[in-house]
Design an enzyme around this catalytic site. Structure first.
Site, PDB file in Angstrom:
ATOM      1  N   ALA A 133       3.454  -1.036  16.081  1.00  0.00           N
ATOM      2  CA  ALA A 133       3.873   0.359  16.258  1.00  0.00           C
ATOM      3  C   ALA A 133       5.209   0.604  15.573  1.00  0.00           C
ATOM      4  O   ALA A 133       6.278   0.292  16.107  1.00  0.00           O
ATOM      5  CB  ALA A 133       3.960   0.696  17.748  1.00  0.00           C
ATOM      6  N   GLY A 138       8.472  11.766  14.238  1.00  0.00           N
ATOM      7  CA  GLY A 138       9.532  12.265  13.358  1.00  0.00           C
ATOM      8  C   GLY A 138       9.791  11.411  12.143  1.00  0.00           C
ATOM      9  O   GLY A 138      10.537  11.806  11.250  1.00  0.00           O
ATOM     10  N   GLU A 251       0.181  -6.956   4.367  1.00  0.00           N
ATOM     11  CA  GLU A 251      -0.579  -5.731   4.656  1.00  0.00           C
ATOM     12  C   GLU A 251      -0.993  -5.050   3.346  1.00  0.00           C
ATOM     13  O   GLU A 251      -2.113  -4.570   3.202  1.00  0.00           O
ATOM     14  CB  GLU A 251       0.273  -4.786   5.521  1.00  0.00           C
ATOM     15  CG  GLU A 251      -0.539  -3.674   6.137  1.00  0.00           C
ATOM     16  CD  GLU A 251       0.256  -2.816   7.114  1.00  0.00           C
ATOM     17  OE1 GLU A 251       1.393  -3.175   7.455  1.00  0.00           O
ATOM     18  OE2 GLU A 251      -0.277  -1.763   7.517  1.00  0.00           O
ATOM     19  N   ARG A 252      -0.087  -5.052   2.374  1.00  0.00           N
ATOM     20  CA  ARG A 252      -0.413  -4.441   1.075  1.00  0.00           C
ATOM     21  C   ARG A 252      -1.459  -5.262   0.338  1.00  0.00           C
ATOM     22  O   ARG A 252      -2.309  -4.712  -0.364  1.00  0.00           O
ATOM     23  CB  ARG A 252       0.849  -4.333   0.219  1.00  0.00           C
ATOM     24  CG  ARG A 252       1.776  -3.283   0.740  1.00  0.00           C
ATOM     25  CD  ARG A 252       3.022  -3.198  -0.121  1.00  0.00           C
ATOM     26  NE  ARG A 252       4.078  -2.641   0.676  1.00  0.00           N
ATOM     27  CZ  ARG A 252       5.355  -3.001   0.622  1.00  0.00           C
ATOM     28  NH1 ARG A 252       5.757  -3.912  -0.243  1.00  0.00           N
ATOM     29  NH2 ARG A 252       6.231  -2.432   1.393  1.00  0.00           N
ATOM     30  N   GLN A 288     -26.188   9.962 -21.128  1.00  0.00           N
ATOM     31  CA  GLN A 288     -25.053   9.181 -21.652  1.00  0.00           C
ATOM     32  C   GLN A 288     -23.797   9.400 -20.797  1.00  0.00           C
ATOM     33  O   GLN A 288     -22.992   8.488 -20.633  1.00  0.00           O
ATOM     34  CB  GLN A 288     -24.781   9.549 -23.109  1.00  0.00           C
ATOM     35  CG  GLN A 288     -23.904   8.505 -23.786  1.00  0.00           C
ATOM     36  CD  GLN A 288     -23.598   8.852 -25.221  1.00  0.00           C
ATOM     37  OE1 GLN A 288     -23.213   9.982 -25.532  1.00  0.00           O
ATOM     38  NE2 GLN A 288     -23.774   7.912 -26.105  1.00  0.00           N
ATOM     39  N   ASN A 375       1.715   5.648  -1.307  1.00  0.00           N
ATOM     40  CA  ASN A 375       1.787   5.222  -2.707  1.00  0.00           C
ATOM     41  C   ASN A 375       3.051   5.755  -3.394  1.00  0.00           C
ATOM     42  O   ASN A 375       3.540   5.143  -4.345  1.00  0.00           O
ATOM     43  CB  ASN A 375       0.510   5.631  -3.445  1.00  0.00           C
ATOM     44  CG  ASN A 375      -0.642   4.695  -3.067  1.00  0.00           C
ATOM     45  OD1 ASN A 375      -0.479   3.825  -2.197  1.00  0.00           O
ATOM     46  ND2 ASN A 375      -1.781   4.842  -3.706  1.00  0.00           N
TER      47      ASN A 375
HETATM   48  C1  FAD Z   1      -5.438   6.080  10.066  1.00  0.00           C
HETATM   49  C2  FAD Z   1      -4.001   5.673  10.107  1.00  0.00           C
HETATM   50  C3  FAD Z   1      -3.648   4.472  10.712  1.00  0.00           C
HETATM   51  C4  FAD Z   1      -2.313   4.093  10.804  1.00  0.00           C
HETATM   52  N1  FAD Z   1      -1.968   2.925  11.437  1.00  0.00           N
HETATM   53  C5  FAD Z   1      -0.658   2.662  11.678  1.00  0.00           C
HETATM   54  C6  FAD Z   1      -0.273   1.545  12.500  1.00  0.00           C
HETATM   55  O1  FAD Z   1      -1.111   0.778  12.955  1.00  0.00           O
HETATM   56  N2  FAD Z   1       1.045   1.382  12.759  1.00  0.00           N
HETATM   57  C7  FAD Z   1       2.002   2.207  12.264  1.00  0.00           C
HETATM   58  O2  FAD Z   1       3.160   2.001  12.561  1.00  0.00           O
HETATM   59  N3  FAD Z   1       1.680   3.259  11.467  1.00  0.00           N
HETATM   60  C8  FAD Z   1       0.373   3.508  11.175  1.00  0.00           C
HETATM   61  N4  FAD Z   1       0.025   4.571  10.387  1.00  0.00           N
HETATM   62  C9  FAD Z   1       1.084   5.453   9.893  1.00  0.00           C
HETATM   63  C10 FAD Z   1       1.313   5.360   8.386  1.00  0.00           C
HETATM   64  O3  FAD Z   1       1.881   4.137   8.052  1.00  0.00           O
HETATM   65  C11 FAD Z   1       2.201   6.564   8.011  1.00  0.00           C
HETATM   66  O4  FAD Z   1       1.394   7.727   8.165  1.00  0.00           O
HETATM   67  C12 FAD Z   1       2.752   6.468   6.608  1.00  0.00           C
HETATM   68  O5  FAD Z   1       3.707   5.444   6.510  1.00  0.00           O
HETATM   69  C13 FAD Z   1       3.399   7.786   6.150  1.00  0.00           C
HETATM   70  O6  FAD Z   1       4.304   8.276   7.088  1.00  0.00           O
HETATM   71  P1  FAD Z   1       4.202   9.804   7.555  1.00  0.00           P
HETATM   72  O7  FAD Z   1       2.794  10.045   7.971  1.00  0.00           O
HETATM   73  O8  FAD Z   1       5.276  10.062   8.543  1.00  0.00           O
HETATM   74  O9  FAD Z   1       4.451  10.638   6.236  1.00  0.00           O
HETATM   75  P2  FAD Z   1       5.888  11.154   5.694  1.00  0.00           P
HETATM   76  O10 FAD Z   1       6.844  10.032   5.676  1.00  0.00           O
HETATM   77  O11 FAD Z   1       6.264  12.387   6.441  1.00  0.00           O
HETATM   78  O12 FAD Z   1       5.520  11.537   4.193  1.00  0.00           O
HETATM   79  C14 FAD Z   1       4.998  12.820   3.799  1.00  0.00           C
HETATM   80  C15 FAD Z   1       4.871  12.821   2.271  1.00  0.00           C
HETATM   81  O13 FAD Z   1       6.188  12.686   1.692  1.00  0.00           O
HETATM   82  C16 FAD Z   1       6.174  11.626   0.767  1.00  0.00           C
HETATM   83  N5  FAD Z   1       7.473  10.955   0.732  1.00  0.00           N
HETATM   84  C17 FAD Z   1       8.172  10.455   1.772  1.00  0.00           C
HETATM   85  N6  FAD Z   1       9.298   9.889   1.349  1.00  0.00           N
HETATM   86  C18 FAD Z   1       9.320  10.014   0.002  1.00  0.00           C
HETATM   87  C19 FAD Z   1      10.225   9.615  -1.033  1.00  0.00           C
HETATM   88  N7  FAD Z   1      11.346   8.944  -0.760  1.00  0.00           N
HETATM   89  N8  FAD Z   1       9.928   9.924  -2.318  1.00  0.00           N
HETATM   90  C20 FAD Z   1       8.783  10.595  -2.612  1.00  0.00           C
HETATM   91  N9  FAD Z   1       7.888  10.985  -1.685  1.00  0.00           N
HETATM   92  C21 FAD Z   1       8.143  10.695  -0.407  1.00  0.00           C
HETATM   93  C22 FAD Z   1       5.086  10.673   1.269  1.00  0.00           C
HETATM   94  O14 FAD Z   1       4.632   9.802   0.263  1.00  0.00           O
HETATM   95  C23 FAD Z   1       4.027  11.672   1.720  1.00  0.00           C
HETATM   96  O15 FAD Z   1       3.282  12.086   0.613  1.00  0.00           O
HETATM   97  C24 FAD Z   1      -1.310   4.930  10.240  1.00  0.00           C
HETATM   98  C25 FAD Z   1      -1.675   6.131   9.596  1.00  0.00           C
HETATM   99  C26 FAD Z   1      -3.002   6.496   9.526  1.00  0.00           C
HETATM  100  C27 FAD Z   1      -3.349   7.790   8.851  1.00  0.00           C
END
Ligand code: FAD
Length: 386
Positions: A133, A138, A251-252, A288, A375
């Site tokens: 987690a 936020g 993980e990656r 094609q 990404n």
């Molecule tokens: C199905 C699912 C399973 C998951 N499982 C887990 C889990 O087991 N444990 C866990 O901890 N999390 C988990 N996650 C969470 C996941 O790791 C996060 O959703 C992810 O890291 C993105 O964070 P966020 O959703 O807060 O997006 P945000 O951080 O709010 O990002 C929003 C957008 O802004 C972009 N962005 C942010 N910062 C920058 C930057 N510096 N430069 C350019 N672009 C940027 C992002 O790439 C994205 O496009 C899961 C998510 C999903 C959908």
């Protein structure tokens, strides 16, 4: 393309990994695949399946035998991850056991001897299920902004805060929870293992998603949850960020391997489909446009395979760094989505029907560009190294 049989044996697989691969494939198809639809409907993989996975040695084959594991290494885990994807179980079951195994490795690497002996054998058997987690409502990408607080009290910590999108969230018994124990920024973060039965801990909704229907993904709530000192991973506060960064490389790697298998499957299913489907008096393969599109997809899958296998070998050698693992994660998962989308298009309307494998692959692939660091964040990491 070379025969599928050859594609199944990667250069990083030792003889014992290949031997195990054959039995793993049989077990997955015979014992687990028949339950996939039910898990999709129920939104979760049931506990009985976890216990069965433990019996078959599928819950972290890389754990040492003294802790009930298979005594293998990460090549065994990688083979398992690939076979789970090939069996069509990547979506729910695969994410679940991949996450669980990651938690086992956090515990193996950083927990006290006593806690390792207490938790790991029960994780290997499926009695205890793990989750990680990090993400909060936020903050996701910016882990340094984590607010969940662990306040020092005699004998332990009181944890308060909220997490979201946590894989295995409904099933979880042991939650590696990223908490703030000190100053702002990365130096104030620590990993505490929260046990699901603790007073003040609550699981929220099983969230509804676009894909991965069988994967339980949840909110978690912490209201002054007491966590004993011995559950602090590493035994010293402030090590959480470094511990996360070390484990995130794996993980990656899992994302990369999953993306490659998914592309290989998509090309295989689509080739079969377009050879059989007749339109305007000929097969779809006779156009094609189809041949060129499939040639492009097959090439992308092959380049990704070579890249992924090279990365996996580097991982096993201990030379895979953060930058290169970020390169592989973004590129293979972006390419995966291009390939899957082309392959779905070649199916016409049938590609949109979930009974066709391409529809499942496409739907479940989308999240790979988001989790394990988006990404965009991968590109931030790469750019820093230039
Ligand atoms: C199905 C699912 C399973 C998951 N499982 C887990 C889990 O087991 N444990 C866990 O901890 N999390 C988990 N996650 C969470 C996941 O790791 C996060 O959703 C992810 O890291 C993105 O964070 P966020 O959703 O807060 O997006 P945000 O951080 O709010 O990002 C929003 C957008 O802004 C972009 N962005 C942010 N910062 C920058 C930057 N510096 N430069 C350019 N672009 C940027 C992002 O790439 C994205 O496009 C899961 C998510 C999903 C959908």
């Amino acid at each position: 393309m070379s025969s599928q049989a050859n594609d199944l044996v990667a250069p990083w697989m030792s003889e014992d990994v290949v031997l195990l691969q054959n039995s793993v494939r049989r077990v997955l198809v015979n014992e687990f695949l028949p339950h996939r639809e039910r898990w999709d409907e129920e939104g979760i993989v049931d506990r009985a399946a976890w216990l069965k996975a433990g019996e078959y040695g599928l819950l972290c084959p890389s754990l040492p035998e003294e802790f009930g594991g298979g005594g293998g290494n990460k090549a065994h885990d990688a083979m398992l991850a690939q076979e789970v994807e090939r069996a069509g179980l990547g979506g729910g079951f695969g994410v679940g056991i991949g996450t669980h195994c990651m938690v086992a490795h956090y515990i193996l690497a950083y927990a006290t001897d006593e806690k390792r002996a207490e938790w790991l054998p029960r994780m290997a058997s499926g009695e205890l299920i793990g989750a990680v987690a990090m993400t909060e409502p936020g903050t996701g990408s910016d882990l340094q902004g984590i607010c969940t607080k662990a306040e020092k009290v005699p004998g332990g910590y009181k944890v308060s805060g909220q997490k979201i999108f946590i894989s295995n969230g409904q099933n979880a018994d042991l939650i590696v929870t990223v908490c703030r124990t000190g100053e702002a920024g990365s130096k104030g973060l620590s990993l505490l293992v929260v046990e699901a039965g603790s007073a003040g801990f609550k699981k929220g909704r099983n969230l509804e998603k676009i894909g991965l229907p069988a994967q339980d993904t949840s909110e978690l709530f912490f209201d002054e949850v007491f966590v004993p000192d011995c559950n602090l991973l590493g035994g010293v506060e402030g090590q959480g960020f470094g511990q996360l960064m070390t484990q995130l490389v794996w993980e990656r790697m899992l994302c990369t391997l999953g993306a490659v298998v998914s592309m290989e499957l998509a090309v295989q299913h689509t080739t079969e489909y377009v050879r059989a489907r007749k339109v305007f008096g000929k097969t779809v393969m006779d156009f094609q446009n189809t041949q060129f599109k499939l040639a492009e997809c097959a090439t992308k899958a092959r380049v990704a395979r070579v890249f992924a296998d090279q990365q996996m070998q580097q991982f096993l050698d201990g030379t895979l760094d953060n930058t290169h693992s970020a390169m592989a994660k973004w590129w293979t998962t972006d390419t995966q989505f291009q390939v899957l989308d082309e392959c779905l298009q070649l199916h016409g309307g049938y590609g949109y029907m979930t009974e066709y494998p391409i529809a499942r692959l496409w739907r479940d692939a989308r999240v790979l560009r988001i989790w394990a660091g988006t990404n965009e964040i991968m590109k931030v990491i790469i750019a820093r190294s230039l």
